[in-house]
Design a protein around this motif. Structure first.
Motif, PDB file in Angstrom:
ATOM      1  N   GLN A  41      44.138  31.671  65.877  1.00  0.00           N
ATOM      2  CA  GLN A  41      43.770  30.315  66.232  1.00  0.00           C
ATOM      3  C   GLN A  41      42.318  30.102  65.833  1.00  0.00           C
ATOM      4  O   GLN A  41      41.411  30.671  66.435  1.00  0.00           O
ATOM      5  CB  GLN A  41      43.952  30.091  67.731  1.00  0.00           C
ATOM      6  CG  GLN A  41      45.401  30.148  68.159  1.00  0.00           C
ATOM      7  CD  GLN A  41      45.540  29.989  69.659  1.00  0.00           C
ATOM      8  OE1 GLN A  41      45.329  30.938  70.388  1.00  0.00           O
ATOM      9  NE2 GLN A  41      45.879  28.796  70.089  1.00  0.00           N
ATOM     10  N   PHE A  42      42.111  29.307  64.810  1.00  0.00           N
ATOM     11  CA  PHE A  42      40.755  29.049  64.341  1.00  0.00           C
ATOM     12  C   PHE A  42      40.107  27.956  65.182  1.00  0.00           C
ATOM     13  O   PHE A  42      40.758  27.029  65.626  1.00  0.00           O
ATOM     14  CB  PHE A  42      40.762  28.639  62.865  1.00  0.00           C
ATOM     15  CG  PHE A  42      41.155  29.754  61.946  1.00  0.00           C
ATOM     16  CD1 PHE A  42      40.290  30.807  61.695  1.00  0.00           C
ATOM     17  CD2 PHE A  42      42.399  29.763  61.333  1.00  0.00           C
ATOM     18  CE1 PHE A  42      40.651  31.845  60.857  1.00  0.00           C
ATOM     19  CE2 PHE A  42      42.765  30.796  60.498  1.00  0.00           C
ATOM     20  CZ  PHE A  42      41.891  31.841  60.256  1.00  0.00           C
ATOM     21  N   ILE A  43      38.802  28.077  65.369  1.00  0.00           N
ATOM     22  CA  ILE A  43      38.034  27.075  66.086  1.00  0.00           C
ATOM     23  C   ILE A  43      37.149  26.379  65.063  1.00  0.00           C
ATOM     24  O   ILE A  43      36.435  27.036  64.291  1.00  0.00           O
ATOM     25  CB  ILE A  43      37.197  27.714  67.209  1.00  0.00           C
ATOM     26  CG1 ILE A  43      38.133  28.338  68.243  1.00  0.00           C
ATOM     27  CG2 ILE A  43      36.272  26.686  67.849  1.00  0.00           C
ATOM     28  CD1 ILE A  43      37.441  29.072  69.359  1.00  0.00           C
ATOM     29  N   GLU A  44      37.228  25.058  65.054  1.00  0.00           N
ATOM     30  CA  GLU A  44      36.466  24.261  64.093  1.00  0.00           C
ATOM     31  C   GLU A  44      35.414  23.426  64.814  1.00  0.00           C
ATOM     32  O   GLU A  44      35.593  23.025  65.951  1.00  0.00           O
ATOM     33  CB  GLU A  44      37.395  23.311  63.324  1.00  0.00           C
ATOM     34  CG  GLU A  44      38.383  23.991  62.428  1.00  0.00           C
ATOM     35  CD  GLU A  44      39.241  23.013  61.642  1.00  0.00           C
ATOM     36  OE1 GLU A  44      38.905  21.812  61.596  1.00  0.00           O
ATOM     37  OE2 GLU A  44      40.256  23.451  61.084  1.00  0.00           O
ATOM     38  N   ARG A  45      34.345  23.166  64.100  1.00  0.00           N
ATOM     39  CA  ARG A  45      33.311  22.238  64.565  1.00  0.00           C
ATOM     40  C   ARG A  45      32.818  21.495  63.325  1.00  0.00           C
ATOM     41  O   ARG A  45      32.455  22.134  62.337  1.00  0.00           O
ATOM     42  CB  ARG A  45      32.164  22.986  65.230  1.00  0.00           C
ATOM     43  CG  ARG A  45      31.073  22.031  65.713  1.00  0.00           C
ATOM     44  CD  ARG A  45      29.947  22.761  66.376  1.00  0.00           C
ATOM     45  NE  ARG A  45      30.274  22.860  67.790  1.00  0.00           N
ATOM     46  CZ  ARG A  45      29.535  23.479  68.679  1.00  0.00           C
ATOM     47  NH1 ARG A  45      28.453  24.094  68.308  1.00  0.00           N
ATOM     48  NH2 ARG A  45      29.890  23.511  69.939  1.00  0.00           N
ATOM     49  N   ASN A  46      32.856  20.168  63.387  1.00  0.00           N
ATOM     50  CA  ASN A  46      32.474  19.325  62.251  1.00  0.00           C
ATOM     51  C   ASN A  46      33.271  19.678  60.989  1.00  0.00           C
ATOM     52  O   ASN A  46      32.709  19.832  59.910  1.00  0.00           O
ATOM     53  CB  ASN A  46      30.967  19.421  61.977  1.00  0.00           C
ATOM     54  CG  ASN A  46      30.142  19.007  63.162  1.00  0.00           C
ATOM     55  OD1 ASN A  46      30.532  18.126  63.929  1.00  0.00           O
ATOM     56  ND2 ASN A  46      29.000  19.652  63.346  1.00  0.00           N
ATOM     57  N   ASN A  47      34.587  19.855  61.165  1.00  0.00           N
ATOM     58  CA  ASN A  47      35.504  20.180  60.063  1.00  0.00           C
ATOM     59  C   ASN A  47      35.156  21.482  59.346  1.00  0.00           C
ATOM     60  O   ASN A  47      35.474  21.655  58.184  1.00  0.00           O
ATOM     61  CB  ASN A  47      35.582  19.025  59.054  1.00  0.00           C
ATOM     62  CG  ASN A  47      36.220  17.799  59.655  1.00  0.00           C
ATOM     63  OD1 ASN A  47      37.123  17.900  60.489  1.00  0.00           O
ATOM     64  ND2 ASN A  47      35.752  16.632  59.250  1.00  0.00           N
ATOM     65  N   LYS A  48      34.513  22.388  60.041  1.00  0.00           N
ATOM     66  CA  LYS A  48      34.171  23.686  59.470  1.00  0.00           C
ATOM     67  C   LYS A  48      34.641  24.771  60.430  1.00  0.00           C
ATOM     68  O   LYS A  48      34.381  24.695  61.628  1.00  0.00           O
ATOM     69  CB  LYS A  48      32.651  23.788  59.262  1.00  0.00           C
ATOM     70  CG  LYS A  48      32.210  25.072  58.639  1.00  0.00           C
ATOM     71  CD  LYS A  48      30.707  25.118  58.466  1.00  0.00           C
ATOM     72  CE  LYS A  48      30.292  26.479  57.956  1.00  0.00           C
ATOM     73  NZ  LYS A  48      28.840  26.651  57.967  1.00  0.00           N
ATOM     74  N   ILE A  49      35.339  25.757  59.908  1.00  0.00           N
ATOM     75  CA  ILE A  49      35.800  26.865  60.749  1.00  0.00           C
ATOM     76  C   ILE A  49      34.592  27.713  61.124  1.00  0.00           C
ATOM     77  O   ILE A  49      33.855  28.184  60.261  1.00  0.00           O
ATOM     78  CB  ILE A  49      36.852  27.723  60.015  1.00  0.00           C
ATOM     79  CG1 ILE A  49      38.113  26.906  59.756  1.00  0.00           C
ATOM     80  CG2 ILE A  49      37.156  28.978  60.815  1.00  0.00           C
ATOM     81  CD1 ILE A  49      39.162  27.615  58.940  1.00  0.00           C
ATOM     82  N   ILE A  50      34.403  27.898  62.439  1.00  0.00           N
ATOM     83  CA  ILE A  50      33.255  28.680  62.902  1.00  0.00           C
ATOM     84  C   ILE A  50      33.667  30.003  63.527  1.00  0.00           C
ATOM     85  O   ILE A  50      32.819  30.817  63.856  1.00  0.00           O
ATOM     86  CB  ILE A  50      32.404  27.870  63.903  1.00  0.00           C
ATOM     87  CG1 ILE A  50      33.237  27.434  65.094  1.00  0.00           C
ATOM     88  CG2 ILE A  50      31.741  26.714  63.229  1.00  0.00           C
ATOM     89  CD1 ILE A  50      32.415  26.883  66.216  1.00  0.00           C
TER      90      ILE A  50
END
Length: 187
Positions: A41-50
């Motif tokens: 499960q990827f976590i994104e912030r501002n359409n970027k995977i962090i």
């Protein structure tokens, strides 16, 4: 001779079918009941995977909650532990160095109060969680660095604490990446 070869071939074929086909399919079926069907499960912030929710990441800045140490430097391609036993001198030196570093950055914490997960790596080296106690012992340091009240941080820890599965299986835990993202979102 034929009486021994034929049963050996049959047993080999049966083992191949059971262990290479049936068993993996059973495990795949069980994984479908895990969160996100057992997938990352990827976590994104501002359409970027962090980051990934179920893979640990390194957090060692004083303004963040520290993550659990990793022997593999948080590299999911080389998951594994050190395989050093608790009486190994190299292992003991590594743990002592981690304790010393933690105490330098957290002077209000007594050595006896440091939870083991903050100074020992997990078997996979990728554990993304710490215990609530592991987060609570870091509150003073983070509160001073960010000029936030201890009460706000304690409340943040409570909100981000995951309960045991079905209330029975496992222990309470906190995903460090999610906790640090929530910390960044505090006003």
């Amino acid at each position: 001779m034929k009486s021994q070869i034929l049963p050996a071939i049959k047993l080999t074929f049966l083992s191949l079918v059971l262990l290479a086909i049936v068993y993996p399919l059973i495990i795949l079926g069980i994984a479908q009941f895990a969160p996100n069907s057992g997938k990352v499960q990827f976590i994104e912030r501002n359409n970027k995977i962090i980051g990934a929710e179920n893979v640990g990441q390194k957090f060692d800045q004083d303004r963040y909650f520290y993550s659990r140490p990793s022997v593999v430097n948080y590299n999911a391609a080389s998951s594994g532990g050190s395989n050093k036993g608790p009486s190994n001198p190299d292992y003991l030196a590594t743990v002592q160095a981690r304790i010393d570093t933690f105490l330098v950055h957290n002077p209000t914490v007594a050595k006896a109060d440091i939870p083991s997960e903050l100074v020992t790596a997990s078997g996979s080296g990728l554990d993304p969680h710490i215990s609530p106690k592991g987060a609570l012992v870091q509150v003073d340091r983070i509160a001073k660095k960010r000029n936030i009240s201890n009460e706000k941080l304690i409340n943040l820890i409570k909100i981000n604490t995951e309960k045991p599965f079905l209330g029975l299986f496992g222990t309470e835990k906190i995903n460090v990446l999610k906790l640090n993202l929530a910390l960044d979102n505090l006003k």
